[in-house]
Write a protein that holds these residues in place. Structure first.
Motif, PDB file in Angstrom:
ATOM      1  N   PRO A 139       0.824  -1.215   0.000  1.00 32.62           N
ATOM      2  CA  PRO A 139       0.000   0.000   0.000  1.00 32.62           C
ATOM      3  C   PRO A 139       0.858   1.265   0.000  1.00 32.62           C
ATOM      4  O   PRO A 139       2.020   1.252   0.420  1.00 32.62           O
ATOM      5  N   ASP A 140       0.269   2.352  -0.477  1.00 28.90           N
ATOM      6  CA  ASP A 140       0.994   3.620  -0.590  1.00 28.90           C
ATOM      7  C   ASP A 140       1.571   4.090   0.744  1.00 28.90           C
ATOM      8  O   ASP A 140       2.632   4.713   0.776  1.00 28.90           O
ATOM      9  N   VAL A 141       0.888   3.805   1.852  1.00 25.41           N
ATOM     10  CA  VAL A 141       1.391   4.228   3.165  1.00 25.41           C
ATOM     11  C   VAL A 141       2.730   3.542   3.475  1.00 25.41           C
ATOM     12  O   VAL A 141       3.624   4.159   4.061  1.00 25.41           O
ATOM     13  N   ASP A 142       2.889   2.284   3.061  1.00 32.51           N
ATOM     14  CA  ASP A 142       4.156   1.584   3.273  1.00 32.51           C
ATOM     15  C   ASP A 142       5.249   2.098   2.331  1.00 32.51           C
ATOM     16  O   ASP A 142       6.413   2.171   2.707  1.00 32.51           O
ATOM     17  N   LYS A 183       6.026  -0.643  -9.025  1.00 33.90           N
ATOM     18  CA  LYS A 183       6.228   0.033  -7.736  1.00 33.90           C
ATOM     19  C   LYS A 183       7.711  -0.024  -7.436  1.00 33.90           C
ATOM     20  O   LYS A 183       8.263  -1.096  -7.168  1.00 33.90           O
ATOM     21  N   HIS A 189      12.227  -3.288   5.954  1.00 31.35           N
ATOM     22  CA  HIS A 189      11.028  -3.322   5.109  1.00 31.35           C
ATOM     23  C   HIS A 189      10.988  -4.589   4.249  1.00 31.35           C
ATOM     24  O   HIS A 189      10.472  -4.564   3.133  1.00 31.35           O
ATOM     25  N   LYS A 197      10.309   5.341   1.789  1.00 32.75           N
ATOM     26  CA  LYS A 197      10.950   6.579   1.328  1.00 32.75           C
ATOM     27  C   LYS A 197      11.435   7.407   2.519  1.00 32.75           C
ATOM     28  O   LYS A 197      12.517   8.002   2.471  1.00 32.75           O
ATOM     29  N   ASP A 198      10.658   7.437   3.587  1.00 33.69           N
ATOM     30  CA  ASP A 198      11.045   8.153   4.796  1.00 33.69           C
ATOM     31  C   ASP A 198      12.314   7.547   5.401  1.00 33.69           C
ATOM     32  O   ASP A 198      13.201   8.261   5.846  1.00 33.69           O
ATOM     33  N   ALA A 203       5.483   5.163   1.350  1.00 36.90           N
ATOM     34  CA  ALA A 203       5.899   6.415   1.993  1.00 36.90           C
ATOM     35  C   ALA A 203       6.839   6.147   3.163  1.00 36.90           C
ATOM     36  O   ALA A 203       7.814   6.882   3.372  1.00 36.90           O
ATOM     37  N   SER A 204       6.587   5.086   3.914  1.00 41.29           N
ATOM     38  CA  SER A 204       7.429   4.728   5.048  1.00 41.29           C
ATOM     39  C   SER A 204       8.842   4.338   4.593  1.00 41.29           C
ATOM     40  O   SER A 204       9.834   4.701   5.220  1.00 41.29           O
TER      41      SER A 204
END
Length: 76
Positions: free
Chosen positions: A14-17, A40, A59, A22-23, A19-20
Motif C-alpha cells: 500500500p501507498d502508506v508503506d 512500484k 522493510h 521513502k522516509d 511512503a514509510s
C-alpha cells in the motif's frame, strides 16, 4: 561518495508503506532520484557509508528486490 540502487517493491504494497520506505531512505541521508510509473519502485542514492541492507531488513515484507544501479554493457 554515493551509491545508487534500484528498489523494486511487491505489487501489493500500500501507498502508506511506500511512503514509510521513502522516509527511511531520507532518514539515512539518502535521496529518491527517480520513481517508476509502470512498477512500484524507485532509485535511491545513499552515502557509501550507509548500507542498503538496513532498509532491506526493516522493510523486507514490502521489498521485492534491491540491486545496485550501474551501467550494463554487452561485450562482443
Amino acid at each position: 561518495m554515493t551509491k545508487s540502487f534500484i528498489v523494486t517493491l511487491k505489487d501489493h504494497v500500500p501507498d502508506v508503506d511506500v511512503a514509510s520506505i521513502k522516509d527511511s531512505v531520507s532518514k539515512m541521508g539518502g535521496e529518491i532520484t527517480h520513481e517508476f510509473s509502470l512498477i512500484k519502485g524507485f532509485t535511491v542514492k545513499l552515502p557509501e557509508s550507509m548500507h542498503i541492507d538496513s532498509i532491506k531488513s526493516k522493510h523486507s515484507d514490502a521489498i521485492a528486490n534491491i540491486e545496485e544501479d550501474k551501467e550494463v554493457s554487452i561485450k562482443k
